[in-house]
Design a protein around this motif. Sequence first.
Motif, mmCIF file in Angstrom:
data_model
loop_
_atom_site.group_PDB
_atom_site.id
_atom_site.type_symbol
_atom_site.label_atom_id
_atom_site.label_comp_id
_atom_site.label_asym_id
_atom_site.label_seq_id
_atom_site.Cartn_x
_atom_site.Cartn_y
_atom_site.Cartn_z
ATOM 1 N N TRP A 33 38.347 40.028 32.049
ATOM 2 C CA TRP A 33 38.762 38.867 31.252
ATOM 3 C C TRP A 33 38.802 37.603 32.108
ATOM 4 O O TRP A 33 39.351 37.614 33.210
ATOM 5 N N ASN A 35 40.142 34.379 33.544
ATOM 6 C CA ASN A 35 41.498 33.816 33.642
ATOM 7 C C ASN A 35 41.471 32.338 34.046
ATOM 8 O O ASN A 35 42.474 31.776 34.464
ATOM 9 N N LYS A 42 41.517 44.127 32.798
ATOM 10 C CA LYS A 42 42.724 44.243 31.988
ATOM 11 C C LYS A 42 42.680 45.593 31.287
ATOM 12 O O LYS A 42 41.602 46.035 30.885
ATOM 13 N N ASN A 54 50.776 40.480 24.334
ATOM 14 C CA ASN A 54 50.849 41.605 25.273
ATOM 15 C C ASN A 54 51.497 42.819 24.624
ATOM 16 O O ASN A 54 51.385 43.934 25.117
#
Length: 433
Positions: A33, A35, A42, A54
């Motif tokens: 992913w 960032n 992840k 999350n």
Amino acid sequence: MNTVFFKTIPLLLLVFVTTHATAQNLKLLNGSWFNGERFEKKDTMYVNEGFFSNEAPQVALDTTLDFTGKYLLPPFVEAHTHNLSSSYGLQGILQAYLEEGTFYVQVLGCSQKARTEVVEILETSKSFLEPSFSNGGITSSLGHPFMIYEPLAMGIYDPATRKDRYQEVIKSRLAQNDAYWFFDTVAEADQHWDELMKTQPDVIKIMLIDAENYQQQQKDSTFIGRKGVSPEVAQHVVEKAHKAGLRVFSHIETANDFRLGLDIGVDVFAHMPGYGYGGTGDLGKYQLTPEDFKRAATQGVAIIPTAYLALRRLPRKNTAVKEKALSAILEFQKSFFEAAAHFEIQMALGADDFGETLMKEVKYLQENGLLSNLGLLQMMTENGAKICFPDKKIGALAEGFEGSFLVLEQNPILDFSTLDNIVLRVKKGKVLH
Ligand SMILES: [Zn+2]
């Protein structure tokens, strides 16, 4: 609940997601992913009612997607366009934006009439594309963008006809106080301000076109269509806009326009100075000094360079002349981007060309080595979001942000061409086709 393994059965996935096009609660497994700096692995992330979370949603999940071996990044923002300033060719434009992964566009100039029409089409069709609009440009009598929008309002689309009917065009005012506003004086700005506010612009767009020579331009008819507002009116409009809580995006041409913009508090420059430098003639009036960059950085202003537009100014002569001009353009732009990076100037990207989309500018910058792959990705995602859509939670793949993303086969920091083959596009938890 189903788990779909992207890596092994991509075709099955497509069949599967077709039937779940309205899914909004997703479980996302694995993958790398973005960032904002690099891609990091992840294990699990959710999309809950269209936003990243999350935590697992309290309600039942619609689907689970496994991104093992894939790369995820936020959808792109085009920061300066005039697409959507008319419904003409809209379906083709939407298709191009979808294909390249651009979900958000900022339209820096259009008529209010066209905006209303286009927004209605987007809303009725539940389009993935979210626009923001400056509406009409603020200029002086017969200044830019009058010669773009008035002929269009008259139904003249062909530049040759525009020339033939020139006298008729410059007397016509069909799109006044709509696609353009003539503020020749501070009093005129005050007089029409409420009317302008009624068009509900998302940002204000002003025109600074060699503004230090404003007085001279007013006396010379060859500047019709090639002039903007006076420095006094520009300053007044910026003050009024800020009081109304609106940011000001400025068209500029020269380094002095840029300096004036800094003096009066312009928030975003819709071009780099000298975006129209065609590789011949005086370059001095377009070059910023390190002091200018430093001021821009301190004031936190952003720039949307629209660098590829310079190609349109290339001399149409023989190849040798053209090549020489092109290398002069690239040399000038290279020094601009190096300084902008050195002083950490915020930048977002846009093609500013009707019928073209973000990737036109991105590819020009990438192929000519003007910006790094990582720099481009940052500008297309996080920076574009902050500069053009500061009220939206977009531009990052993180808790609380829109559950929108693109899925790629390769790491685009290492292999930019992977952007040509986006394997999946998701908007707020919905898979797009
Ligand atoms: Zn523009």
